[in-house]
Design an enzyme around this catalytic site. Sequence first.
Site, PDB file in Angstrom:
ATOM      1  N   HIS A 119       0.812  -1.217   0.000  1.00 45.61           N
ATOM      2  CA  HIS A 119       0.000   0.000   0.000  1.00 45.61           C
ATOM      3  C   HIS A 119       0.848   1.270   0.000  1.00 45.61           C
ATOM      4  O   HIS A 119       0.355   2.353  -0.309  1.00 45.61           O
ATOM      5  CB  HIS A 119      -0.993  -0.003   1.173  1.00 45.61           C
ATOM      6  N   ASP A 149       0.122  -7.600   1.402  1.00 46.14           N
ATOM      7  CA  ASP A 149       0.565  -6.216   1.554  1.00 46.14           C
ATOM      8  C   ASP A 149       2.089  -6.105   1.583  1.00 46.14           C
ATOM      9  O   ASP A 149       2.648  -5.331   2.364  1.00 46.14           O
ATOM     10  CB  ASP A 149      -0.042  -5.592   2.810  1.00 46.14           C
ATOM     11  N   SER A 222       4.585   2.495   7.984  1.00 50.63           N
ATOM     12  CA  SER A 222       4.293   1.331   7.146  1.00 50.63           C
ATOM     13  C   SER A 222       5.516   0.910   6.336  1.00 50.63           C
ATOM     14  O   SER A 222       6.140   1.734   5.664  1.00 50.63           O
ATOM     15  CB  SER A 222       3.135   1.640   6.196  1.00 50.63           C
TER      16      SER A 222
END
Length: 377
Positions: A119, A149, A222
């Site tokens: 992402h 992911d 992230s």
Amino acid sequence: MRRLGILVAVIALIAVVLVMVGVVSIRLDVHRPTRLEAQPFWQERRELTPIPRELGIWVEVARAVRPAVVNVSTTQRTRNPLGEEFFRRFFEGAPPRQAMSLGSGLMASTDGYVVTNFHVVKDAAEIVVRLADHREFRAKLVGSDPKTDLALLKIDVSGVPVIPFGDSDRVEVGEPVMAVGNPFGLEQTVTTGIVSAKERFIGSGPYDDFIQTDASINPGNSGGPLVDTRGLLVGINSAIFSQSGGWSGIGFAIPVNLAKQVLPQLRAAGKVTRGYLGVSVVPVSPDAAARAQLPARRGAVVAEIVNGSPAARAGLKPGDVIIAFDGAPVQDPLDLTRRVAGTPPGTTIALQVANRGGQHTVKVTLGELKDQATAPR
């Protein structure tokens, strides 16, 4: 006239003397040091007291890990809601709008492979990786896997620091961990906490198997590493649970053992190929456990079977309880999903099945999971 001239000369001389005296006095007032300015009003200790060993370990871990943590910035081209044709016609072909995003990543190899979240780089027109020493490189997207992911990038560099991979299966609940990343664009931020839980399913995909931690994870973290007290990678920070958008004490990281299954395929083929069984399964209910004469409610009950699938060809039936996959106990439907997906297509595996007739072994040759497949397992 002579007296007047003498008087004027005397007055002028007095004025010059007064000015000179004033300048000198001003200079003395400005540059004269005072005792108050030279002496501190605080107490100071210069001797260094050693940090306790149990706390100093984090200093060592941060020193070892931070050089291998990178900043990942992307540029995405976004469509204008009024339409491209409108802008081409009335604004002489105005360029598409661009959006910027920031995330983190980690150096996995000395020759420039970078691990981050899917992402973070999704729909990116350009990806720039900034190293801890402030060098910047344009990155190539080698491969990505939306279902876990994960994404693998490549930059043209060599001899860079890396983070060694650990074993997430051996991580204990309550074990101290450290998260490193770039929350809100603040580079090289370090936070610590513990492993709050393992094998968390949060509904982000069919292969959820997250490590939950209370180490502070915020937007921008992230793709960054979650490491243990030995400086070994145990997870890739991926998500937070928050009603405010910021840290609420609940963060999630992808286990490094899952990444170990995905990354080699991303490097070799740019995508992940998964095994396919062709069944829909549900948790073991008390009635199902009683029918199959199981002492505990562990396993996965076959609810439906896809026609022509590997499961159908192997003779599996609705109501069968799959309790083991190639000798490894199956805890629940999600556990079975992960095991099937992690097995290469074409592999023949042994399923331990329980039903009214007792327990028996079924040999199944797995197929390849397609995006349009009816069932995810």
